[in-house]
Write an enzyme that holds these catalytic residues in place. Structure first.
Site, PDB file in Angstrom:
ATOM      1  N   ASP A  16       0.807  -1.218   0.000  1.00 43.06           N
ATOM      2  CA  ASP A  16       0.000   0.000   0.000  1.00 43.06           C
ATOM      3  C   ASP A  16       0.841   1.269   0.000  1.00 43.06           C
ATOM      4  O   ASP A  16       0.614   2.163  -0.819  1.00 43.06           O
ATOM      5  CB  ASP A  16      -0.965   0.020   1.193  1.00 43.06           C
ATOM      6  CG  ASP A  16      -2.197  -0.853   0.935  1.00 43.06           C
ATOM      7  OD1 ASP A  16      -2.462  -1.171  -0.239  1.00 43.06           O
ATOM      8  OD2 ASP A  16      -2.884  -1.199   1.914  1.00 43.06           O
ATOM      9  N   ARG A  97       2.374   5.305  16.684  1.00 41.43           N
ATOM     10  CA  ARG A  97       1.875   6.237  15.666  1.00 41.43           C
ATOM     11  C   ARG A  97       2.165   7.703  15.966  1.00 41.43           C
ATOM     12  O   ARG A  97       2.637   8.412  15.078  1.00 41.43           O
ATOM     13  CB  ARG A  97       0.364   6.011  15.413  1.00 41.43           C
ATOM     14  CG  ARG A  97       0.039   4.632  14.822  1.00 41.43           C
ATOM     15  CD  ARG A  97       0.836   4.351  13.553  1.00 41.43           C
ATOM     16  NE  ARG A  97       0.569   3.054  12.941  1.00 41.43           N
ATOM     17  CZ  ARG A  97       1.169   1.914  13.266  1.00 41.43           C
ATOM     18  NH1 ARG A  97       2.053   1.875  14.242  1.00 41.43           N
ATOM     19  NH2 ARG A  97       0.889   0.790  12.635  1.00 41.43           N
ATOM     20  N   ASP A 126      -5.247   3.375  12.963  1.00 44.58           N
ATOM     21  CA  ASP A 126      -3.986   4.061  12.703  1.00 44.58           C
ATOM     22  C   ASP A 126      -4.189   5.376  11.951  1.00 44.58           C
ATOM     23  O   ASP A 126      -3.504   6.359  12.209  1.00 44.58           O
ATOM     24  CB  ASP A 126      -3.030   3.124  11.956  1.00 44.58           C
ATOM     25  CG  ASP A 126      -2.560   1.984  12.857  1.00 44.58           C
ATOM     26  OD1 ASP A 126      -2.424   2.215  14.076  1.00 44.58           O
ATOM     27  OD2 ASP A 126      -2.341   0.870  12.352  1.00 44.58           O
ATOM     28  N   SER A 177      -2.969  -8.935   8.456  1.00 47.08           N
ATOM     29  CA  SER A 177      -2.471  -7.575   8.563  1.00 47.08           C
ATOM     30  C   SER A 177      -1.630  -7.533   9.843  1.00 47.08           C
ATOM     31  O   SER A 177      -2.143  -7.758  10.944  1.00 47.08           O
ATOM     32  CB  SER A 177      -3.646  -6.602   8.658  1.00 47.08           C
ATOM     33  OG  SER A 177      -3.175  -5.345   9.055  1.00 47.08           O
TER      34      SER A 177
HETATM   35  N1  ARG Z   1      -5.810  -3.004  16.440  1.00 54.15           N
HETATM   36  C1  ARG Z   1      -4.536  -2.559  16.883  1.00 54.15           C
HETATM   37  C2  ARG Z   1      -4.559  -1.098  17.223  1.00 54.15           C
HETATM   38  O1  ARG Z   1      -5.464  -0.435  16.817  1.00 54.15           O
HETATM   39  C3  ARG Z   1      -3.450  -2.905  15.908  1.00 54.15           C
HETATM   40  C4  ARG Z   1      -3.391  -2.081  14.679  1.00 54.15           C
HETATM   41  C5  ARG Z   1      -2.287  -2.549  13.814  1.00 54.15           C
HETATM   42  N2  ARG Z   1      -2.122  -1.787  12.643  1.00 54.15           N
HETATM   43  C6  ARG Z   1      -1.974  -2.300  11.412  1.00 54.15           C
HETATM   44  N3  ARG Z   1      -1.876  -1.449  10.420  1.00 54.15           N
HETATM   45  N4  ARG Z   1      -1.987  -3.587  11.175  1.00 54.15           N
HETATM   46  O2  ARG Z   1      -3.704  -0.596  17.894  1.00 54.15           O
END
Ligand code: ARG
Length: 399
Positions: A16, A97, A126, A177
């Site tokens: 992506d 992040r 994110d 993911s």
């Molecule tokens: N659900 C988790 C969170 O919101 C993990 C997110 C992971 N991000 C990703 N782009 N796979 O913190």
């Protein structure tokens, strides 16, 4: 239709974010895409990723090692806050992040960019964390989010990338993911979307299964100074090494796996698997030490505020007033959190077997059932008479 002329893109090397580079240039008329990749201890080789961005059409490509600030400025505060979203998830992805956003903005300033970009989709947390952090730090910068706006399926975006010189993933790409940094690993999607399905054994890479963990338990001592972990088994460790070793020892004993349904910011319930052995071990120890160091009323308030802190951080409000205010409260409490905790790791469990405070509130002469007892037993009757006054009054009025 350029939304910005020169853009710094948060770049991971995945499909992506790679496709974002030609997409921003061709479809959105951006002149200049500059890639920024953070080393967060994910263990990837970063030079090939840096090159890949250039190959995809970035005019410059930067890699920065942010492991130290990730631990100092994000993991340690999370440990002091016992930060567990919905009581379970130690925020490993969420904490990274705002750090990435901070450095993205800094680089944008350095190279004179008028925009920043990321490759998050529109369903996740994110995007919220990036957008809100950028909005707080640099409200003047335009935020470009191609992956949120293009309507390409994964196959289509791979094909788009191939037309622009981006190789399709060589191995059959993972059905999951995955997000990975020194604080932990998160795994979502694929078969995990069925909340009834047990996660296949191969989703885990940082922790061994409790079934195959060693038959011999490991005992770990962790010492804290003002709420920060400072020694493990008597050895002084810098914070980064502390997290690494905590990951290793807990992961080896099958501790640190989470399988949960979590509530995303956008309202979706989603199934997440996490491997966060080190953070869970350190929070477990820290929380225990607080129970012997902090006054009962401080403890009760802190436990409530910890939940708010975890929500605020999960929801992308790291650079916000509530987070700041909560940190102020926690900072005052942590002056008293000094001492050590002994834990036993055994086949997926972590049990506290000892705690010892320096200057804590545990008083053996008061607590003991032995003859050293200094508690005034006689005084209890008067206390209970008054403490129970309202109850007796109420009870006498019932028929
Ligand atoms: N659900 C988790 C969170 O919101 C993990 C997110 C992971 N991000 C990703 N782009 N796979 O913190």
């Amino acid at each position: 239709m350029a939304k910005a002329r020169r853009v710094v893109l948060a770049y991971s090397g995945g499909v992506d974010t790679s496709v974002c580079i030609p997409y921003l240039r061709q479809e959105w008329g951006v002149d200049d895409v500059i890639a920024f990749t953070a080393d967060l201890g994910q263990g990837d080789e970063l030079e090939p990723i840096r090159q890949k961005a250039l190959h995809a059409g970035a005019s410059q490509s930067f890699v920065e090692n942010l492991v130290e600030p990730l631990v100092q400025e994000f993991a340690l505060p999370a440990i002091r806050a016992n930060g567990l979203y919905q009581g379970r998830y130690p925020l490993s992805a969420a904490l990274a992040r705002p750090l990435i956003a901070h450095h993205l903005v800094e680089l944008a300033r350095r190279v004179g960019a008028d925009g920043v970009a990321h490759g998050c989709t529109g369903k996740g947390n994110d995007q919220v964390r990036f957008d809100l952090a950028i909005a707080a730090l640099a409200p003047d910068l335009t935020i470009l989010t191609p992956a949120r706006e293009w309507s390409m399926s994964r196959e289509e975006s791979i094909a788009y990338g191939e037309r622009h010189g981006i190789q399709a993933p060589v191995s059959k790409s993972s059905p999951y993911s995955i997000d990975l940094n020194l604080l932990g690993r998160s795994i979502e999607a694929g078969v995990l979307e069925d909340p009834w399905q047990e996660p296949p054994a191969d989703v885990y890479t940082l922790t061994c299964s409790p079934e195959t963990a060693p038959d011999e338990a490991a005992v770990v001592d962790i010492e804290f100074s003002q709420g920060n972990p400072v020694t493990m088994n008597g050895q002084s460790l810098d914070p980064v090494t502390m997290v690494r070793q905590a990951n290793a020892i807990a992961g080896d004993h099958g501790y640190g796996r989470i399988d949960m349904i979590e509530d995303r910011v956008v309202g979706i319930k989603s199934r997440g698997i996490y491997e966060t052995p080190g953070m869970l071990l350190l929070i477990r120890a820290h929380r225990e030490l607080e129970s012997i160091c902090l006054a009962a009323d401080v403890l009760a308030s802190k436990r409530q505020l910890e939940q708010r802190w975890a929500e605020v951080v999960y929801q992308g409000l790291w650079f916000g007033p509530l987070k700041q205010a909560l940190d102020g409260f926690f900072a005052v409490t942590q002056k008293d959190v000094n001492g050590r905790v002994r834990l036993k790791l055994y086949k997926g469990s972590c049990t506290v077997i000892g705690r010892e405070a320096r200057g804590g509130l545990y008083d053996l002469d008061l607590a003991t059932y032995g003859k050293e007892d200094s508690f005034d037993h006689g005084a209890a009757a008067g206390f209970i008479y008054i403490w129970g006054l309202a109850t007796r009054l109420w009870a006498s009025r019932q028929n």
